[in-house]
Design a protein around this motif. Structure first.
Motif, PDB file in Angstrom:
ATOM      1  N   PRO A 137       0.824  -1.217   0.000  1.00  0.00           N
ATOM      2  CA  PRO A 137       0.000   0.000   0.000  1.00  0.00           C
ATOM      3  C   PRO A 137       0.859   1.269   0.000  1.00  0.00           C
ATOM      4  N   ASP A 138       0.247   2.404  -0.277  1.00  0.00           N
ATOM      5  CA  ASP A 138       0.949   3.696  -0.268  1.00  0.00           C
ATOM      6  C   ASP A 138       1.615   3.908   1.091  1.00  0.00           C
ATOM      7  N   GLY A 139       2.836   4.425   1.085  1.00  0.00           N
ATOM      8  CA  GLY A 139       3.532   4.785   2.326  1.00  0.00           C
ATOM      9  C   GLY A 139       3.849   3.617   3.235  1.00  0.00           C
ATOM     10  N   ALA A 140       3.962   2.411   2.683  1.00  0.00           N
ATOM     11  CA  ALA A 140       4.182   1.233   3.539  1.00  0.00           C
ATOM     12  C   ALA A 140       5.606   1.175   4.105  1.00  0.00           C
ATOM     13  N   PHE A 141       6.534   1.927   3.490  1.00  0.00           N
ATOM     14  CA  PHE A 141       7.942   1.861   3.923  1.00  0.00           C
ATOM     15  C   PHE A 141       8.482   3.272   4.203  1.00  0.00           C
ATOM     16  N   ASP A 142       9.461   3.325   5.115  1.00  0.00           N
ATOM     17  CA  ASP A 142      10.144   4.597   5.366  1.00  0.00           C
ATOM     18  C   ASP A 142      11.204   4.850   4.302  1.00  0.00           C
ATOM     19  N   ALA A 143      11.832   3.792   3.829  1.00  0.00           N
ATOM     20  CA  ALA A 143      12.872   3.930   2.802  1.00  0.00           C
ATOM     21  C   ALA A 143      12.806   2.737   1.855  1.00  0.00           C
ATOM     22  N   THR A 144      13.131   3.019   0.594  1.00  0.00           N
ATOM     23  CA  THR A 144      13.191   1.954  -0.427  1.00  0.00           C
ATOM     24  C   THR A 144      14.523   2.074  -1.152  1.00  0.00           C
TER      25      THR A 144
END
Ligand code: SAM
Length: 219
Positions: A93-100
């Motif tokens: 989903p949108d915004g699921a991670f702090d960093a990619t």
């Protein structure tokens, strides 16, 4: 003498030290990303391969890691959760991670595919996107030839993946430092791009970190 000391120091442990699973320059690259994270961050590695970069970053920061790739080659790092996906739509989903992060992945894609996958990364990420790429301040003719051979070799290596590896049509996703800054800076949702060369610490001098701060983080 040094080898004897290392051998003796490890004798009572009866097992290999965790550090010995990694190459020193990979640890230095992982540490450069870890210093830009905080404990507890959810970190996605797109094109994670074995998951070794996440495993290394987890030595420095208490991250919540997840890796995705077209196929996962083996289980060398069982502590890292990984899954396969179609290579285009990140199944989060949108915004699921702090960093990619994308480590040595973008130069395997066509420009359109790379831009679409980067937009996917911006969608699922709150703060930072990291790229590690083979890049230099400028490319000479021999380095351009090397880029071409690398692309062909990667196509031969990965094309049998179940999800289907597409050999990129040209070398245009091999970019100099300035071209990466321009390309990333033009992508929607990007606030700032910083370039850090690993020339001083890596095995070869072209290893480069591109640190992208997202507009969502700047707000
Ligand atoms: C040079 S390897 C790098 C692996 C790992 N990131 C590392 O640093 O060791 C390139 C990786 O990109 C993956 N890849 C290629 N196309 C991809 C795509 N569309 N999405 C995600 N990964 C992809 C390949 O499967 C391969 O694991």
């Amino acid at each position: 003498m040094t080898a004897a000391c290392v051998f003796l120091a490890n004798l009572p442990r009866g097992r290999k030290r965790a550090w010995s699973r990694y190459r020193p320059w990979d640890l230095l690259k992982s540490r450069a990303i870890a210093t830009r994270l905080v404990d507890g961050d959810r970190v996605l590695d797109v094109g994670c391969g074995t998951g070794h970069m996440l495993a290394q970053i987890a030595l420095f920061r208490a991250i919540q890691p997840h890796g995705v790739d077209l196929a996962i080659p083996g289980t060398a790092f069982p502590e890292i959760p990984t899954s396969t996906y179609d290579g285009r739509t990140l199944p989060f989903p949108d915004g699921a991670f702090d960093a990619t992060m994308f480590c040595y992945v973008m130069h395997h894609l066509s420009p359109d595919h790379a831009a679409a996958l980067f937009r996917e990364a911006v969608r699922v990420t709150r703060r930072r996107v990291f790229l590690i790429e083979d890049s230099l301040p400028a490319f000479g003719p021999l380095y351009r030839l090397r880029n071409r051979l690398h692309r062909i070799e990667a196509g031969l290596r990965y094309r049998d993946f179940d999800a289907g590896y597409e050999i990129p049509p040209d070398e245009s996703m091999f970019k100099t430092h300035g071209d990466w800054q321009a390309w990333l800076g033009a992508q929607p949702g990007v606030a700032q791009v910083e370039v850090e060369s690993f020339a001083a610490v890596a095995q070869y001098d072209h290893h480069t970190l591109l640190d992208v701060t997202l507009q969502a983080a700047a707000r």
